[in-house]
Design a protein around this motif. Structure first.
Motif, PDB file in Angstrom:
ATOM      1  N   UNK A   1     -18.360 -12.079  16.495  1.00 32.18           N
ATOM      2  CA  UNK A   1     -16.960 -12.020  17.697  1.00 32.18           C
ATOM      3  C   UNK A   1     -16.932 -12.172  15.441  1.00 32.18           C
ATOM      4  N   UNK A   2     -17.060 -13.621  15.392  1.00 32.04           N
ATOM      5  CA  UNK A   2     -16.996 -13.675  13.686  1.00 32.04           C
ATOM      6  C   UNK A   2     -17.799 -12.855  12.747  1.00 32.04           C
ATOM      7  N   UNK A   3     -18.655 -12.146  13.095  1.00 28.88           N
ATOM      8  CA  UNK A   3     -18.875 -11.517  12.912  1.00 28.88           C
ATOM      9  C   UNK A   3     -17.931  -9.513  12.438  1.00 28.88           C
ATOM     10  N   UNK A   4     -17.603  -9.298  13.872  1.00 21.88           N
ATOM     11  CA  UNK A   4     -17.010  -8.042  13.648  1.00 21.88           C
ATOM     12  C   UNK A   4     -15.097  -8.959  12.771  1.00 21.88           C
ATOM     13  N   UNK A   5     -15.108  -9.231  13.360  1.00 21.47           N
ATOM     14  CA  UNK A   5     -13.517 -10.402  12.583  1.00 21.47           C
ATOM     15  C   UNK A   5     -13.321 -10.605  11.277  1.00 21.47           C
ATOM     16  N   UNK A   6     -14.820 -10.788  10.459  1.00 22.29           N
ATOM     17  CA  UNK A   6     -14.632 -10.520   9.470  1.00 22.29           C
ATOM     18  C   UNK A   6     -14.933  -8.880   8.902  1.00 22.29           C
ATOM     19  N   UNK A   7     -15.146  -8.306   9.276  1.00 21.04           N
ATOM     20  CA  UNK A   7     -15.533  -6.916   8.908  1.00 21.04           C
ATOM     21  C   UNK A   7     -14.140  -6.094   8.780  1.00 21.04           C
ATOM     22  N   UNK A   8     -13.147  -6.534  10.005  1.00 19.63           N
ATOM     23  CA  UNK A   8     -11.730  -5.552  10.036  1.00 19.63           C
ATOM     24  C   UNK A   8     -11.433  -6.913   9.235  1.00 19.63           C
TER      25      UNK A   8
ATOM     26  N   UNK B   1      -4.535 -12.219  18.649  1.00 19.23           N
ATOM     27  CA  UNK B   1      -3.999 -10.416  18.589  1.00 19.23           C
ATOM     28  C   UNK B   1      -5.497 -10.195  18.386  1.00 19.23           C
ATOM     29  N   UNK B   2      -6.432 -10.323  17.583  1.00 22.47           N
ATOM     30  CA  UNK B   2      -7.813  -9.885  17.333  1.00 22.47           C
ATOM     31  C   UNK B   2      -8.468 -10.353  18.426  1.00 22.47           C
ATOM     32  N   UNK B   3      -8.627 -11.751  19.151  1.00 23.75           N
ATOM     33  CA  UNK B   3      -9.640 -12.306  20.912  1.00 23.75           C
ATOM     34  C   UNK B   3      -8.391 -10.975  21.852  1.00 23.75           C
ATOM     35  N   UNK B   4      -7.446 -11.170  21.699  1.00 25.81           N
ATOM     36  CA  UNK B   4      -6.615  -9.829  22.738  1.00 25.81           C
ATOM     37  C   UNK B   4      -7.779  -8.913  22.565  1.00 25.81           C
ATOM     38  N   UNK B   5      -7.716  -8.101  21.938  1.00 24.31           N
ATOM     39  CA  UNK B   5      -8.220  -6.949  21.022  1.00 24.31           C
ATOM     40  C   UNK B   5      -9.420  -7.030  21.643  1.00 24.31           C
ATOM     41  N   UNK B   6     -10.460  -7.827  21.072  1.00 17.32           N
ATOM     42  CA  UNK B   6     -11.757  -7.900  21.397  1.00 17.32           C
ATOM     43  C   UNK B   6     -12.265  -7.980  23.043  1.00 17.32           C
ATOM     44  N   UNK B   7     -10.905  -8.792  23.548  1.00 17.55           N
ATOM     45  CA  UNK B   7     -11.806  -8.648  25.340  1.00 17.55           C
ATOM     46  C   UNK B   7     -11.463  -7.518  25.471  1.00 17.55           C
TER      47      UNK B   7
END
Ligand code: ADP
Ligand code: MG
Length: 250
Positions: A98-105, A119-125
């Motif tokens: 989760x943190x890796x993809x967040x950092x990439x974005x 918004x990030x977690x909503x989209x991730x889920x």
């Protein structure tokens, strides 16, 4: 609609020419498969397009929407729409998916801009639901102790979140892992659409039992020696790569 254009590309590793004049155009919305025996330069092609420093482009060009990407750093290429799924992805202990993809974005955003966490977690889920990935998965460290299938699942999720225009997917050559193959195919089939162009690289004709590409290319000795539709893959399955080699000699 954008396109990734590979034009008469030549790639060397050190002094050794590996890719020897390869041309291919992938439009968004298309799935291309490159098949070929081991050592033909398939991985070299994908890594060089993504900007890996070990590979020297000695001729030709790679363009997105008519603009060369060869002078761009790997992160600029990613921003231009390229995503490379690694054949042998690295482990990143201590960093959750989760943190890796967040950092990439976050890294792709302009300076001073902040990714909205909710918004990030909503989209991730929602992407995880789409790909039928268990919620627990993203709290694990990137690739740490992952099976082949889990590594592929992690890649597919990254791809779903980064929404690249062009995904280069290098399939594993060693150890036939049907689970991994199926996960990649299901992921690509789910994400397939008019905004995504895919270059699927594989050694195995069997992939085509799971995914139906629009175009199939046979690579041999650094070049594409034959192109066709999915029936070409079936022909390869029946006749093997020796058939292509014999045709070349004849
Ligand atoms: P494929 O993915 O089609 O199996 P590769 O692109 O991995 O082929 O390799 C093509 C050729 O380049 C092979 O002969 C391989 O030994 C060589 N090669 C690949 N990577 C390296 C490297 N880092 N250093 C030296 N030679 C390499
Ligand atoms: Mg390879």
């Amino acid at each position: 609609m954008s396109q990734l254009e590979i034009k008469d590309l030549h790639i060397s590793i050190g002094d050794k020419p590996i890719v020897k004049g390869l041309s291919l155009t992938i439009r968004q919305g298309e799935v291309h498969a490159i098949m070929g025996p081991n050592g033909t330069g398939k991985s070299t092609l994908a890594k060089a397009i993504a900007g890996h420093p070990d590979y020297t482009i000695t001729g030709g060009d790679v363009l997105i929407e008519g603009k060369s990407i060869l002078e761009m750093e790997p992160d600029e290429r990613a921003r231009a729409g390229i995503f490379l799924a690694f054949q042998y992805p690295s482990e990143i202990p201590g960093v959750t998916i989760a943190n890796f993809i967040r950092a990439a974005l976050q890294a792709r955003m302009a300076e001073g801009e902040e990714l909205d966490a909710t918004g990030y977690y909503k989209r991730l889920y929602s992407k995880m639901d789409l790909l039928k990935i268990d919620r627990k998965f993203t709290s694990r460290a990137v690739n740490e102790g992952f099976s082949g299938g889990e590594k592929k699942r992690c890649e597919i999720l990254q791809m779903a979140m980064l929404e690249p225009a062009f995904a280069l997917m290098d399939e594993t050559d060693s150890g036939l892992d049907i689970d991994a193959l199926r996960i990649v195919a299901e992921g690509v089939n789910t994400l397939r659409g008019e905004k995504l162009g895919v270059l699927m690289i594989t050694h195995y004709q069997r992939l085509l039992n799971y995914i139906v590409p629009d175009f199939v290319h046979v690579m041999y000795d650094g070049r594409i020696v034959k192109s066709g539709d999915k029936s070409l893959a079936l022909e390869l399955e029946a006749k093997g790569y020796d058939w292509v080699k014999k045709e070349l000699v004849a």
